[in-house]
Design an enzyme around this catalytic site. Structure first.
Site, PDB file in Angstrom:
ATOM      1  CG  HIS A  44      -2.191  -0.754   1.002  1.00 24.75           C
ATOM      2  ND1 HIS A  44      -2.228  -2.117   0.923  1.00 24.75           N
ATOM      3  CD2 HIS A  44      -3.469  -0.320   0.847  1.00 24.75           C
ATOM      4  CE1 HIS A  44      -3.475  -2.502   0.731  1.00 24.75           C
ATOM      5  NE2 HIS A  44      -4.242  -1.425   0.673  1.00 24.75           N
ATOM      6  CE  LYS A 109      -6.403 -10.455  12.170  1.00 23.15           C
ATOM      7  NZ  LYS A 109      -5.899 -11.664  12.792  1.00 23.15           N
TER       8      LYS A 109
END
Length: 190
Positions: A44, A109
């Site tokens: 990222h 999550k």
């Protein structure tokens, strides 16, 4: 997108389309089929740096889904090793910029920061939660894997995954309804 009434599961063919995202509701169980990409925090960071330098990303993120996973190497005869979700908050500093570039879905999550939730609403996206601790089970939904970029990052490299009926829950829908916030509210009220 098809709703399976008897099982209560929403079947979704990828890539994500705006009309599908608009109908998804927080808490819905989904099965995703098609292509998803893997990327964690190191990938990222590189993607956001590329965007800031007006360089092309390693894949066109428009309409795509990124799964926050660092899969283990496959055992002989397997396509992939364990492939459980990592904590999504690690990507939060980068996520709004990648959503702005056209990403439509994420799988991970745990909860997300307020700037990410705001970006999900602003750009019409969805955040799916996969169940942690089920890495071996989740890997069964992955049928093919291809290296895309940043191979030097090892397990954090970007990979293209072909999935069939990958199980995930709509954790934050495009309206900002947030299963984590709702859960905390319910718990606090009890």
């Amino acid at each position: 997108m098809n709703r399976v009434a008897d099982a209560g599961v929403v079947e979704i063919e990828l890539p994500l389309r705006d009309e599908v995202i608009a109908r998804l509701e927080m808490g819905e169980m989904c099965h995703l089929s098609g292509v998803i990409y893997t990327a964690r925090d190191a990938a990222h960071k590189r993607m956001v740096e590329a965007l800031e330098m007006q360089e092309a990303l390693p894949f066109d993120v428009r309409g795509e889904v990124i799964y926050y996973v660092g899969p283990t190497p496959p055992k002989p005869g397997a396509v992939i090793g364990s492939a459980g979700p990592t904590t999504s908050g690690r990507m939060d500093v980068y996520t709004p910029r990648i959503l702005e570039a056209g990403l439509k879905g994420m799988i991970g999550k745990a909860g997300r920061s307020r700037p990410v939730v705001d970006a999900i609403v602003k750009y019409g996206c969805v955040y799916f939660a996969a169940v942690g601790g089920t890495a071996a089970l989740l890997s069964r939904s992955i049928k093919k894997v291809e290296m895309v970029a940043y191979e030097d990052l090892g397990t954090e490299a970007i990979r293209k995954l072909w999935v069939e009926r990958f199980p995930a829950v709509v954790a934050i829908d495009c309206h900002g309804n947030n299963i984590f916030e709702e859960g905390f509210k319910k718990y606090a009220a009890e």
